[in-house]
Design a protein around this motif. Structure first.
Motif, short mmCIF file in Angstrom:
data_model
loop_
_atom_site.label_atom_id
_atom_site.label_comp_id
_atom_site.label_asym_id
_atom_site.label_seq_id
_atom_site.Cartn_x
_atom_site.Cartn_y
_atom_site.Cartn_z
N UNK A 197 0.86 -1.20 0.00
CA UNK A 197 0.00 0.00 0.00
C UNK A 197 0.88 1.24 0.00
N UNK A 198 0.49 2.19 -0.84
CA UNK A 198 1.17 3.50 -0.88
C UNK A 198 0.11 4.56 -0.73
N UNK A 199 0.26 5.43 0.22
CA UNK A 199 -0.71 6.51 0.41
C UNK A 199 0.05 7.82 0.30
N UNK A 200 -0.21 8.54 -0.79
CA UNK A 200 0.55 9.76 -1.05
C UNK A 200 -0.32 10.97 -0.71
N UNK A 201 0.14 11.77 0.25
CA UNK A 201 -0.55 13.01 0.60
C UNK A 201 0.25 14.19 0.06
N UNK A 202 -0.18 15.40 0.42
CA UNK A 202 0.49 16.59 -0.11
C UNK A 202 1.89 16.74 0.49
N UNK A 203 2.09 16.29 1.74
CA UNK A 203 3.42 16.45 2.36
C UNK A 203 3.81 15.25 3.20
N UNK A 204 3.32 14.08 2.82
CA UNK A 204 3.77 12.83 3.45
C UNK A 204 3.44 11.68 2.52
N UNK A 205 4.15 10.57 2.70
CA UNK A 205 3.79 9.35 1.97
C UNK A 205 3.97 8.18 2.93
N UNK A 215 5.07 -9.90 10.05
CA UNK A 215 5.05 -8.49 10.47
C UNK A 215 4.66 -7.59 9.29
N UNK A 216 4.10 -6.45 9.66
CA UNK A 216 3.83 -5.42 8.66
C UNK A 216 4.89 -4.33 8.82
N UNK A 217 5.53 -3.98 7.71
CA UNK A 217 6.49 -2.86 7.72
C UNK A 217 5.74 -1.59 7.37
N UNK A 218 5.94 -0.56 8.15
CA UNK A 218 5.29 0.73 7.88
C UNK A 218 6.36 1.81 7.81
N UNK A 219 6.40 2.52 6.69
CA UNK A 219 7.37 3.59 6.48
C UNK A 219 6.60 4.88 6.24
N UNK A 220 7.07 5.98 6.82
CA UNK A 220 6.49 7.28 6.50
C UNK A 220 7.63 8.21 6.10
N UNK A 221 7.41 8.96 5.00
CA UNK A 221 8.39 9.96 4.57
C UNK A 221 7.73 11.34 4.57
N UNK A 222 8.54 12.34 4.90
CA UNK A 222 8.08 13.74 4.88
C UNK A 222 9.14 14.56 4.13
N UNK A 223 8.78 15.77 3.68
CA UNK A 223 9.80 16.65 3.09
C UNK A 223 10.90 16.92 4.13
N UNK A 348 10.00 14.97 -3.98
CA UNK A 348 9.80 16.38 -3.58
C UNK A 348 8.31 16.73 -3.59
N UNK A 349 7.47 15.69 -3.69
CA UNK A 349 6.01 15.85 -3.61
C UNK A 349 5.48 16.76 -4.72
N UNK A 350 6.16 16.74 -5.88
CA UNK A 350 5.67 17.48 -7.05
C UNK A 350 4.46 16.73 -7.59
N UNK A 351 3.30 17.39 -7.73
CA UNK A 351 2.12 16.67 -8.24
C UNK A 351 2.39 16.15 -9.65
N UNK A 352 1.86 14.97 -10.00
CA UNK A 352 2.05 14.46 -11.36
C UNK A 352 1.42 15.43 -12.36
N UNK A 353 1.91 15.44 -13.62
CA UNK A 353 1.32 16.34 -14.63
C UNK A 353 -0.18 16.05 -14.79
N UNK A 354 -0.98 17.08 -15.18
CA UNK A 354 -2.44 16.93 -15.25
C UNK A 354 -2.89 15.73 -16.09
N UNK A 355 -2.17 15.47 -17.24
CA UNK A 355 -2.65 14.37 -18.10
C UNK A 355 -2.50 13.02 -17.39
#
Ligand SMILES: Cc1cc2nc3c(=O)[nH]c(=O)nc-3n(C[C@H](O)[C@H](O)[C@H](O)COP(=O)(O)OP(=O)(O)OC[C@H]3O[C@@H](n4cnc5c(N)ncnc54)[C@H](O)[C@@H]3O)c2cc1C
Length: 410
Positions: A197-205, A215-223, A348-355
């Motif tokens: 599972x990948x959950x991408x927010x505006x300033x975390x993933x 076991x379940x591995x859980x990773x969180x990344x922030x800017x 760097x949490x750049x939103x994907x291009x609109x298309x």
């Protein structure tokens, strides 16, 4: 005198040593840690990684450590999930996430079975030289304290992103970008999950995946800018990210965290020139990047194969080392550079291009599993991108969505 000395007995070094051993070379493999110990790095392997392990006859032993194979993925952008199901290439599931204590030990065992001499708990402190050529290593057995010098035709640095060999030879870096994110992670029991599972927010993933020992591995990344704040109270920062995904939070809070939090902000992005007289760099030592797209291990396995072949050609005199290793650098960069840039954009949490967002939304809306699987195969490197991203296919998917009746509000 060895044909090759490999420093670092993990995914890059153990694989390179194993492949050189299988080609009949006299190889010494050293590591300052003990074989079978963990390293606090992530470990989701995909993008040809599982296929490569299978080709080497290693995958079954990795699975036998108690690590489940992964065929499904849920990637959620801004709270909208898209499900990939039963993703396999030639019957091999697309991912597996063994703890490094398990993966690296299996690779070392296969290296030893191929005739490689292993010296773990051995710290390389310096290098032997003849002019500007590296001719061997100088180091210390960390158990007995004995000081040792060993000579080789070539010294291979698989000693990670802060490679001592790279520093000793002043290997030039290029395309370098300092750390853009920071990570914390840990392990939970009592949270059954079979998929990535990948959950991408505006300033975390958030990355969640099953690993050894149920076991379940859980990773969180922030800017990276948030590192000081996150580090002040890791548990609160971590769990408040998890709480942003209520379905996941419910599962995680019903389980139990069984290890401490591990974390780092030392995640520089760079390529290094990977060879020179008497030396080569493989794995993170030669090319490091943010873990966002989980490229590191699959890249290390790929480069182990390229380096072993190039070093073999140099050792048997088929062509000069410099020529064979220049080809390795070129192949490494050709494959890695586009992904490196994409990885940096995502980290760097750049939103994907609109298309891209439009196509993703169309897949969510049309709910066609075959199309969604083809999309995932294309973006995860399991099929050529053009098999999905071609004008005809995209036009067809967009048209199907346009023809669907508008949803009736409840
Ligand atoms: C937080 C985080 C999350 C990540 N997530 C993922 C992921 O999900 N998927 C993925 O594919 N990749 C991930 N990565 C990247 C991945 O962990 C690396 O790409 C991978 O470990 C590189 O392997 P390596 O063998 O090149 O180096 P390393 O795994 O760093 O191993 C280097 C070895 O060299 C040894 N060594 C170093 N110096 C010396 C010395 N002087 N003498 C003797 N021994 C020495 C060390 O003890 C170590 O065992 C992540 C990394 C981090 C930090």
């Amino acid at each position: 005198m060895y044909d090759a000395i490999v420093i670092g007995a993990r995914c890059a070094g153990a694989s390179t040593a194993m492949l050189l051993g299988r080609l009949g070379h006299k190889v010494l493999l050293v590591d300052k840690t003990a074989v079978g110990t963990d390293i606090p790095h992530g470990h989701f392997i995909h993008r040809q990684g599982p296929q490569r392990l299978a080709k080497w006859g290693v995958l079954d032993d990795v699975v036998a450590t108690g690590c489940p194979l992964v065929t499904d993925i849920t990637m959620s952008l801004g709270g909208v999930p898209l499900y990939g199901k039963n993703l396999r290439v030639d019957g091999i599931p697309f991912g597996i996430a063994p703890r490094r204590s398990a993966l690296d030990k299996v690779l070392v065992d296969h290296a030893v079975a191929a005739g490689v001499e292993l010296h773990d708990q051995f710290l390389v402190e310096d290098f032997l030289r003849d002019g500007d050529r590296i001719t061997g290593i100088r180091g210390r057995d960390l158990v007995s304290g004995e000081r040792v010098e060993r000579l080789a035709q070539i010294v291979i640095g698989a000693d990670g992103r802060n490679s001592r060999l790279a520093q000793a030879v002043n290997a030039p870096t290029y395309e370098a970008v300092p750390s853009v994110s920071c990570y914390y992670f840990s392990y939970w029991s009592g949270v059954p999950m079979e998929e990535l599972q990948l959950h991408v927010g505006a300033d975390f993933v958030i990355f969640a995946f099953p690993t050894n020992d149920n076991l379940l591995a859980l990773f969180v990344a922030w800017p990276i800018e948030r590192f000081a704040e996150v580090r002040r109270d890791i548990e609160t920062a971590f769990m408040s990210a998890i709480d942003r995904v209520p379905t996941l939070a419910e599962q995680v809070r019903a389980g139990e965290r069984v290890e401490k939090f591990y974390g780092t902000a030392d995640l520089p992005n760079f390529f290094r020139k990977p060879y020179g007289p008497g030396w080569v760099l493989v794995g993170d030592a030669g090319h490091h990047k943010d873990p966002f797209m989980a490229l590191g291990i699959a890249d290390a396995l790929r480069d182990a194969e390229l380096v072993a072949q190039a070093v073999h050609e140099g050792l048997v005199g088929k062509r000069p080392f410099a020529e064979a290793l220049a080809e390795f650098e070129q192949k490494r960069n050709e494959t890695s550079l586009p992904l490196y840039q994409e990885n940096l954009a995502r980290a760097t949490f750049t939103p994907p291009p609109p298309e891209q967002r439009q196509i993703r939304q169309a897949l969510v809306d049309n709910g066609n599993q075959a199309d969604t699987n083809a999309f995932y195969k294309a973006i995860l490197g399991l099929a050529p991108p053009e098999t999905f991203f071609n004008p005809e296919n995209i036009g067809r998917i967009m048209q199907q969505v346009a023809q669907q009746p508008a949803a009736v509000p409840l």
